[in-house]
Each structure stands twice: as structure tokens, then as C-alpha cells.
Enzyme design. Sequence first.
Site: not given
Length: 1085
Positions: A460, A786, A812, A815-816
Site C-alpha cells: 500500500d 485508484r 496498514d 482497506n488492505d
Amino acid sequence: MADQIPLHPVPRSTQRRAAYYTHASGAQRHNRYQVEDESSHLDEMPLMMSEEGFENDESDYHTLPRARISQRKRGLEWFICGGWKFLCTSCCDWLINICRRKKELKARTVWLGCPEKCEEKYPRNAIKNQKYNIFTFIPGVLYEQFKFFLNLYFLVVSCSQFVPALKIGYLYTYWAPLGFVLAVTVLREAVDEFRRYQRDKEMNSQLYGKLTIRGKVQVKSSDIQVGDLIIVEKNQRIPSDMVFLRTSEKTGSCFIRTDQLDGETDWKLKVAVSCTQRLPALGDLFSINAYVYAQKPQMDIHSFEGTFTREDSDPTVHESLSIENTLWASTVVASGTVIGVVIYTGKETRSVMNTSNPKNKVGLLDLELNQLTKALFLALVALSVVMVTLQGFVGPWYRNLFRFLLLFSYIIPISLRVNLDMGKAAYGWMIMKDDNIPGTAVRTSTIPEELGRLVYLLTDKTGTLTQNEMIFKRLHLGTVSYGIDTMDEIQNHIINSYSQVHSQASGNSTSSTPSRKIQSSAPKVRKTVSSRIHEAVKAIALCHNVTPVYESRTGVTGETEYAEVDQDFSDENRTYQASSPDEDESTGEITFYMKGADVAMSSIVQYNDWLEEECGNMAREGLRTLVVAKKSLTEEHYQDFENRYNQAKLSIHDRTLKVAAVVESLEREMELLCLTGVEDQLQADVRPTLEMLRNAGIKIWMLTGDKLETATCIAKSSHLVSRTQDIHIFRPVTSRGEAHLELNAFRRKHDCALVISGDSLEVCLKYYEHEFVELACQCPAVVCCRCSPTQKAHIVKLLQHHTGKRTCAIGDGGNDVSMIQAADCGIGIEGKEGKQASLAADFSITQFKHIGRLLMVHGRNSYKRSASLGQFVMHRGLIISTMQAVFSSVFYFASVPLYQGFLMVGYATIYTMFPVFSLVLDQDVKPEMALLYPELYKDLTKGRSLSFKTFLIWVLISIYQGGILMYGALLLFESEFVHVVAISFTALILTELLMVALTIRTWHWLMVVAEIFSLCCYVASLAFLNEYFGIGRVSFGAFLDVAFITTVTFLWKVSAITVVSCLPLYILKYLKRKFSPPSYSKLTS
């Protein structure tokens, strides 16, 4: 090229495609296109076709999938070729669905304080994290163990010892090791299960205040029902999903902490239903006749649709309920006391519905060892068949075959699984105790070796490569730009602006209103810089939400204590956590302020000639941009909007779409105020860490939700893309033809990094998945911007599927999580966004730079050690099986055991276990050297430490040593044949201890202790083992002659056998290191 391909449009009914042959002749090609639809020529064209020859016809791109659908087999042929399996599977699935049919979730009407009025029976509000119950525990644990080939094989072997004709030796020689493994597993599972039970019991027994007609009563969390009115105090966990009715806060709102639900650390503001908040007293909740209509339970924690209705008032009160009126279970009240009505309980709560069981990750090393175990099993069967064949198939040969299978069963060592599991636990402990990477946690102890096999690292950007600390760097007003060094000018303009306002108002309390009217009364006049700055700063301040957090000034513990929001603390003690929703401001003049990303705002603001250019400039500097705009509304316009907005909020169906449509009607032709740029600084030592990983042969992909320009800039500044490399920015593509052309353009580039947006990626994967992945994998670095969370996980799975290489994902934020769980090895960073990623990951670190040491040092050591340990344990089983084979062949292929009882148990445990297990302390390269020369990591990814080649070398060593030990014992002790067991077993133990010493690359003091301790144990136990040192059953009563083994003859003959078995291997190792040294030895010398 395209002109030469004949295309024959056909009716829809004949669009079934023929089989696709890659090496078709011209005539065949002609026929093939006749039976395909007109769009399929795209499939057959090579990607390297020229742009000129490509007919860009939109009808070409609406195509069938590339995979050819072959004619389905029907009838008996279909049934034989797999149809039976399909039918069986379908029947089983149907039966399972019948047995485990889930109750359909429905919307509900919940009356306040009246659980008995509920139309349906809802689940209990009990938390249950246990895997098993009292009946399923033993069967469940045994199934988990015996689904592995190794354990199942040993169970069959052990059970066979109950058959008298197949009995080889003592029962405990087979059942003791298997029983030990099972006992350890069952005990571990029982402890884990008991802990889960205690945690569940503690949560379910928490007491809450329940409001009844007779007053407040205490109720257990597990006894809460839908419709109950529950009181939750400050810092107390919310027990179930509720609608927020009242609060002790004067404002009618409260803050809650949601870090256990979504991983975000900032507090969320929740608003009480205004109708119930206005009631004079708490008891009045029972005097009104009201109900809540709630949508059916669902997983989305960020949305809710419902209505609150009070029927006993005139007119009937209807209030819209949204996410801001809800209190989800597992969140914590941060301010005040709240009262809510329960709408969902137990497994229907948002937190339980979002709890998924992550897949059990199995390391590549474990899969490789499983393959080797199967190879050993085939060898075992082959050897047994050979023995029976040489015997001449006399008598009950099948019984003899099974006895030989049992005699040679030590070829497959049961201690392999135990040793590897203990080794993994040791590696995890070493990682957590490493002072160079403090705070690192190992959450999945089964895959530490994966850290040494990684080829792709997917990371990320925000909070992982960067610090996620935004520093305000730039304010652009179109004609003038302010940076860090000119912020004092903005301050002066603001002071001047407000001093003018105050002087004009002359003490009027509504001083800002006339000033606005003065400004708005002359819209044609060009605004001064001062007024524009004033307007821009005011808009930025209003388009902002602040959560007050009180920090104690104790200075001793340094901990933050949370306090009531409305308490009066001095300003210097208060910090603010900011988030950014859109807000309206209603004053004398109604103004609608809005801020957002430039992609969304560019179509909303009035035409201008600078926004796009300046956004690009800021993005190239690595700044994150926000566009701020406003719109003045008339009273009529505002009233019309408010009526439509309230109406849309009350609708039950498609509420989100209707509300969005109403808001969108305002978001048109807005006046652009300013553009802001904030910098997200890189984390410490990101550049050297990424360079190290690149030198180690790891390909790094950056997956981010950020803009293309910002992502590209961070990729350059972090040295994800080296200075010498070009960057190919993949043009936005929306159709198949565009993707075709763009992939051709990209194919011509060599050694350049790829930057692609999520939308273009979707199009490429839809039509050209294989080609795209093949091209992207050749790139030294890839940046996907995006990207949605599901896209990130999809990319991970794509790489696993197409390359077969090991992937690692690091992030972190919440969303990961999907990406981390999909990867072979997931690493989470404890960051500003909370702990959700680090809790879901296999390994948790505190800073990105720690990943270098985690992979280069701990990954290397874990893989190398486990490879040595696994192969040595196999060698230990093979050597004793070879000796048994030689012994049986000498004794006319009799299925008689060479070693019995405790000798076999002791050989695998007390005599050799400690030296063999001490291999987990071995290291071939010092940590400093591994970090200095990351190129050494490339060798690990090739998997050369454990392969069929290294395995065969160990097999040959085992056959050689087993043969020497047994034949040596038989040759040298013809006169004292009765002592052959004692002699050969002593030589075997000495050989194993010497082989451990030969395998070790770097000595540790514990290794020396283990060798000496094991030897002493063997010598000390000779006094107790006299009954075992006989041959088979013929000399079972032969006792060990203590006088005999203390003679010089015994000692020199045992020594001679041991030297012959080990010395050639030492010489070969010396010659190999001298003439073909491994790459790391060149560095250490």
C-alpha cells in the site's frame, strides 16, 4: 493485416465457436472465422499487430469470452467422463443445504421497550467464538489431524498391530509416538478452546442497564433481546446493534470509538433521534407509542436505512434514520451515557456478520515436504514388493507384504511433523525477540519459511511507504499561490480581514453578516486578494469536523485519557483529530460549501483554466490535492432543497440513490475558491529498504487508492522506480480495441516501470488477462492507482495463479485486509489508521524498514533451517530402514524386526532428538552479511535448499551409511553374532551424532551441549536396555554383556564402522567446498 482476414457475420443461433487451433493453416483459418461471430477476429490477432491495420469498430469489442466452449458431452459418455462425480457432488450439496438451511434475513419493525411484540424469533445475543462443542471436540480435532497423509498413514500402521499375524514388536513402539503427537495437539486445542470459552463467557456475562416500566434493571449481555431499551455508560462496550434514542450530552450527540470494528482510530459522532431526545424524562420513553423500522441485517458497516415513527402524536412523527443514528456492537461509548433500542442481536449484528474465518495458509516448504513424503511412501511399497518377490511369494505372501510395509514404516518419520512445528515456534520466538525490529509480532506461526521464498511484494502507499501525517504545504487561489514560507502573509490577510469586519460591525454580535452582504452586493467587482483568502480559509475551516481529545498533562505515563467533550479544559491541553465531511452553513446569506478530490470536483465547479494544470503540478511534487468550492443559495432555493432532501431521507427503498440525486442538484456550477496541497512524508529509511528488496530480486508492486500523478511521484521519490528506469503510463482505456493497442505499445518498451489505473486494469483483465499479467511480470516495478480493496486482493490472486510464485502483501489500513489475507504471506503495519491490518496479518511490524531484516535475515534462516531439519529427519528414518532391509535380506528375507521396543522409540527421541533439533540454531550467513548483500536472497527463491535433487543425495547417503553399518556389523562380529544388535545400534547413534556435526555450518554452544547430552544419555541407558539387544525373537533372553562392550575389541570395531560410514562424506564435503563453494562462502572467507 486486418484487411486480409475474411470476416463472415453469421446469425446469432450459429455463434457457437469451433475449437481453436493455434497452428492452423490458411484454409483452416478461413473455416474457423466462418463459424465465429464478426467480433472474434480480435482474439486471433497477435498483440503485436500494427495500429494502422487495426479497425477501430466499436462493435468489435462486445465479444464472447476468449475461452472456447467445447460441445458438451451427453449421455453415457458424459456420465463416464466425470458426470457421476458431478451428480454425487450436486446431491451432497443439496443434502447439506437442506440440513444447514439458513434463515432468510428480513426487514423488521421494532417497538420501543416491547420485545414481546416482535413478530419473529431473533437469535440470542450471545458471542460464540468456539470452534467445537462437548460432542464435536474429539471428532473435530482427530479429523483435522488425520486429513494429512502422514498422520493417517501412521494411524493405519498402528492399528495393524492389533492383528496378531501382523504384529511386529511392542505396541508402544508405534502407539507411543502417535499418541504423543495426538496428545500434544488435543491438549493445545483444548487449551485454546477453553480460553475462547472463557473470553466468550466474560463478554456474555457483562451487565448492562435495561430500562423497563418498573425502572432500571441489570441484565446480562447474552439475555438482551430485540426491542429492549439498553443503557450504556461511558467507556462501556455496546452489546448489540442499536438505534441511538437519548444521551446525557446537552448537544444530543455523542462520540464512539470504532477501532475494534473498522480499525479506524478517530472517534465517530453519533446523533440521537430528535423526537426521543426532546422528551423531558427517561421514563417518558414508555409513555409514547413508537416503533423503529429497520432494514434487513447486512454486512455494510457504513450504511443503514430505517425510519422512526411515533403514532400517538398529532400529526404522526416520521423521522429518517441513517448511519449517524446507529450504535453498532463492539464499538465503545467515548462520551456521555447513551440509551438505545436494540434492533439486531447475536449473529445478525454487523460485527459478527463481518467476521470471516481467514484461509489456513500452508507454506510452500510444507507442500514440498508433503510431496517428498508421498515419494517415500512409493519407495516403501516398492521395497516391500521387492522383498516379497525375492522371497518367492511363498506361503501367505500378502501377509508378509504387509509385515514388510510395517517393518520399513520408519522410512516415513512421524517425528517430521513434530520437529517442524517446534522449529516454526522457535523461529517465531526469535523474530519477536529480535531487538533490531522491536514490536514485531508473529500471528501465524505456520509460515515463517515463506519469508525466505518471496518473489512479489505488494504494498500500500499511504501509511505504509508514507507516514500518513498530512502537512499543509500549498494554498492556490488561481492567480496567487502560497507555500510554507509565505503562510505568515495568509495570517496577516486574515487578521486584516477580521479587523475590518469588526470595525464595520461596531460591536454588533452578528458582525460577519453585514460584511458578507457588502461583499455579495457587488459581485461584478473583482475581489481583492485579502477577501479571497478570507473566503477560502473560512470554507476550509467550515468543511471540517473536529473531535476534541483531552491529553493529560501528567507527563509520567504519557498516556492519553479521554474525557467528556463538553468539559471546560484550557486550549493548550486540547488536540484535534480532523476528518472531512461536507457541511452547510446557514447565516444571513445561505452559502453551500464543498470540498473534494479534483477528479470529482472538476465537473462540479464553473469553467476555469487553471485547476487541472495546478493539480498536475502539485501531484508531481508529491502533494495530495483538495478542491474547495462554494455556492450562494436564495431562501426559496434552500427551502426547496431541504424539503426534497428530508423526503428522500424518509424513503425506505433506494434511499442512498435518492439522497445522492437531491444533493447532486446543488452540486452544479459552483464557484471555485481554492486548491490545497498537503504532503504525506515518506517513512524512515523507505528508500534504502526498497533498494535492498529490489537487489534481492523481489518485484515490488504498489497498489494505492490515490491519484495517478501522486502515486507516480511517490514511486519516484521512494526509489521504487530507480533513476535509470523509464516509466510507462498506461493510457486510460475503456474498450477492448483501446486495450489491444495500448498493450501493443507497452510490449515495445523494455525495462520500464508500469503505472496503470484501476479502471484500465479492469478492462485489460477482462479481455487480455494472460497477456497483461505476462507483460506486467516482466516489469521491475508496477504501480496500480485508484485501486479498490477488492481489486488489491484480485491482483494478489492473479499473480499467484499466473506465476505460481510466492506473494507478500503489506499494508496498514482496513482497506488492505483483503489483500493481506489473500497473499501467501501478509504483513501488517500498526499505523495511524488503527490495528485492523496488523491484527489480520500473519506478521505485524511497526515500521516499513523492518521488512528488510524480516525477509533477508529471519526469512533466510527459517527456510534454510527447516530445509535442513526436514531432510535430516527423513535421513534418520531412511538409514534405519536400510539397515532393516539388509538384515532381512541376510536372514533369507524374513520379516523379523532388527530393533525392538524402546530402542526404536529412543532412537527417534532421546538419543538423536536434541542434536537434530539444534539445527534450528544453525545459520550459513551472519545477519550483517545477509543485509549487506541482499543478492544472496535470490538463491532462496529458486528453492534449491529442499528439492528432489537434495532429497536424492540424502537418500543415497542413507543407503550408503545403512549398508555400511549393517554389513560392517555382520562382517566384523561373526564370532560374537549374538551381540550384533548392540554393535550396530551403537555405531548408528554415533553416526547420527557425527552427521549432525557434518551438517552444521555455524556452531552454537547449545549444539555442543545437545551432542554431549545425547551421547551421555545413550551410554547411561545401556545398563537398562540389556533385554533389547537380542536378534528378533530367537535370542530375546540374550542379556547385554557389560564385560564385552568395555573391551578394546568392541570399541575399535564400532569406531571402525562409524569412521567408514562418515569419513567419505566429510572428504566429499571438503572437496565440494574447495572446488564448488556456495555463493555465500565467498563473502564470508
